[in-house]
Design an enzyme around this catalytic site. Structure first.
Site, mmCIF file in Angstrom:
data_model
loop_
_atom_site.group_PDB
_atom_site.id
_atom_site.type_symbol
_atom_site.label_atom_id
_atom_site.label_comp_id
_atom_site.label_asym_id
_atom_site.label_seq_id
_atom_site.Cartn_x
_atom_site.Cartn_y
_atom_site.Cartn_z
ATOM 1 N N ARG A 1 0.835 -1.206 0.000
ATOM 2 C CA ARG A 1 0.000 0.000 0.000
ATOM 3 C C ARG A 1 0.866 1.251 0.000
ATOM 4 N NH1 ARG A 1 2.586 2.181 3.101
ATOM 5 N NH2 ARG A 1 2.785 1.864 5.330
ATOM 6 N N HIS B 1 1.891 7.996 10.769
ATOM 7 C CA HIS B 1 2.159 7.776 12.197
ATOM 8 C C HIS B 1 0.986 8.215 13.075
ATOM 9 C CE1 HIS B 1 6.325 6.371 12.134
ATOM 10 N NE2 HIS B 1 6.528 7.200 11.143
ATOM 11 N N ASP C 1 -1.909 -0.831 7.628
ATOM 12 C CA ASP C 1 -1.354 -1.645 6.538
ATOM 13 C C ASP C 1 -2.193 -2.890 6.275
ATOM 14 O OD1 ASP C 1 0.540 0.259 6.844
ATOM 15 O OD2 ASP C 1 2.121 -1.056 7.586
ATOM 16 N N LYS D 1 11.417 -1.276 9.958
ATOM 17 C CA LYS D 1 11.024 -0.696 11.240
ATOM 18 C C LYS D 1 11.152 -1.668 12.413
ATOM 19 C CE LYS D 1 6.023 -1.191 10.470
ATOM 20 N NZ LYS D 1 4.849 -0.483 9.974
#
Length: 447
Positions: free
Chosen positions: A32, A39, A179, A223
């Site tokens: 995506r 955030h 997500d 991440k």
């Protein structure tokens, strides 16, 4: 679709040469791009993503043994095998197969199953890894849907998205649910406003005279491999607690910035004023946080901080709260402009994207020099708006480009960023491309 068909046929051949059999079915889950709303999903706020055409594909064959055999078409990712009844996920190493195990374990735990059948799986992905286009979440979602299909069980897309969002945390990142939600709920031709608690998705019609272009900075950012992401999650949590305490709310149970706004019953603009009053721009030490909340350092460490944030020396609470409340407002403005479609829609949306990047760069500090350079180049060559997308600290930008400028835009950005800087052009097609909203996760049965 012809490209997908071609990939499925190749995957079938590779599966056969790898496992000596033919897959029973295939599962696809898209990556995506988040157009705006960075955030803020883990703070409880709505976001505005769309699925991209790039995806994860998995060819699957259930087997009688209780062995899970995972292989990848990319030789960089080694084969992995484990017992389907003893899933161990190593948080210290975000290896590719651990994302598959997250989705598998999420479904297994949801149904409380212990005696699971094994399977042979071959994974193929064309989402650039660690680029902020959600390749890892697409793999978690794909694995969740694979497991559900093998079990012959049914869940709604919303339930699947919620299970996969929760199960991705097994890898150690404290993400929201954007997500996974868009990977399941996406529909071709439309972006989605994704809202949380309860999870729901609303179509957002994007302007017809412009296209979204993704450009990869070629700086990889995983991440789960750094603490940047989890520190930001904790700073938002601490900011929420201090704001709640300042306004006389029961701060102990408050975890998200959105809860403070809801409990106070005020607008996002008012929350920005309250943030100005309640928090100072200078960083907070753990000791100062304790003084503000009236708790001991021991209580802060054991009851509030996560294991990865217990040794963080400073927390920037003012900056993080300012970003979240202003970004949440930009998402709602973006949707409103798309609905009302004034003559200068593209320009107005571009301005919001530019404001979003500035806030990510200055208040949330999740950009990097390469992303800032790429954003400047994109704006210079005709983008009405350009911003980082995904967690940041590397990965991709998304730019809103008038359709009539697309050809020259692509050529100029390619030359100014990729050729001039000798960027790694192995992923040439994956580095710079126009995209339109794609569809969500699907199962294909072998004919």
């Amino acid at each position: 679709m012809p490209v997908l068909l071609d990939r499925l046929l190749k995957l079938k051949e590779m599966f056969n040469s790898k496992f000596g059999s033919i897959p029973k079915f295939y599962v696809r889950a898209p990556g995506r791009v988040n157009i705006i709303g960075e955030h803020i999903d883990y703070c409880g706020y709505s976001v505005l993503p769309m699925a991209v055409e790039q995806d994860m594909l998995i060819a699957v064959e259930p087997v009688k043994t209780q062995t899970l055999q995972l292989a990848n078409t990319n030789p960089l990712y080694p084969d992995f095998s484990t017992s389907s009844n003893n899933i161990q996920i190593d948080k210290t190493k975000p290896l590719w197969h651990n994302y598959f195990l997250c989705g598998f374990k999420g479904i297994q735990e949801h149904f409380g199953l212990s005696n699971l059948t094994g399977m042979n799986c071959l994974v193929d992905g064309n989402i650039p890894p660690s680029s902020g286009l959600s390749s890892s979440s697409a793999l978690v979602c794909c694995a969740g849907l694979v497991t559900l299909t093998v079990l012959g069980m049914n869940l709604s897309k919303v339930e699947l998205a919620e299970i996969c969002a929760k199960s991705e945390r097994y890898i150690g990142t404290e993400g929201g649910g954007m997500d996974q939600s868009i990977s399941f709920l996406a529909e071709e031709g439309t972006a989605k406003l994704i809202e949380f608690s309860p999870l729901r998705a609303t179509d957002v019609k994007l302007p017809s005279g412009a296209v979204f272009v993704i450009a990869n900075s070629c700086v990889e950012m995983n991440k789960a491999a750094t603490s940047h992401f989890n520190i930001r999650v904790m700073e938002c949590r601490l900011a929420a607690k201090l704001l709640a305490k300042y306004r006389g709310l029961q701060w102990g149970k408050v975890l998200r910035l959105e809860e403070v706004q809801t409990k106070l019953g005020v607008s996002l603009e008012e929350m920005l004023w309250i943030t100005e009053d309640a928090l100072h721009p200078e960083p907070y030490s753990p000791e100062e946080v304790c003084r503000c909340l009236g708790i001991s350092l021991q209580e802060l460490r054991t009851q509030i901080l996560s294991p990865t944030t217990q040794d963080v020396p400073i927390f920037k609470l003012y900056q993080r709260a300012k970003h979240v409340y202003s970004e949440a407002a930009r998402v709602l403005q973006f949707k409103k402009i798309c609905e009302e479609a004034p003559d200068d829609t593209v320009q107005l949306l571009g301005e919001l994207m530019n404001q979003s990047h500035a806030s990510c760069r200055d208040m949330y500090e999740c950009s990097c020099p390469e992303l800032d350079q790429l954003v400047d180049i994109c704006r210079k060559f005709g983008a009405q708006g350009s911003r980082l997308t995904g967690a940041g600290w590397g990965g991709c930008t998304v730019s809103l480009v008038p359709a009539d400028k697309l050809t020259s835009f692509l050529a100029n950005v390619h030359q100014a960023y990729y050729q001039r800087n000798n960027r790694n052009l192995t992923f040439e097609k994956q580095s710079l491309f126009a995209t339109k909203p794609g569809g969500g996760a699907l199962v294909f049965l072998e004919a």
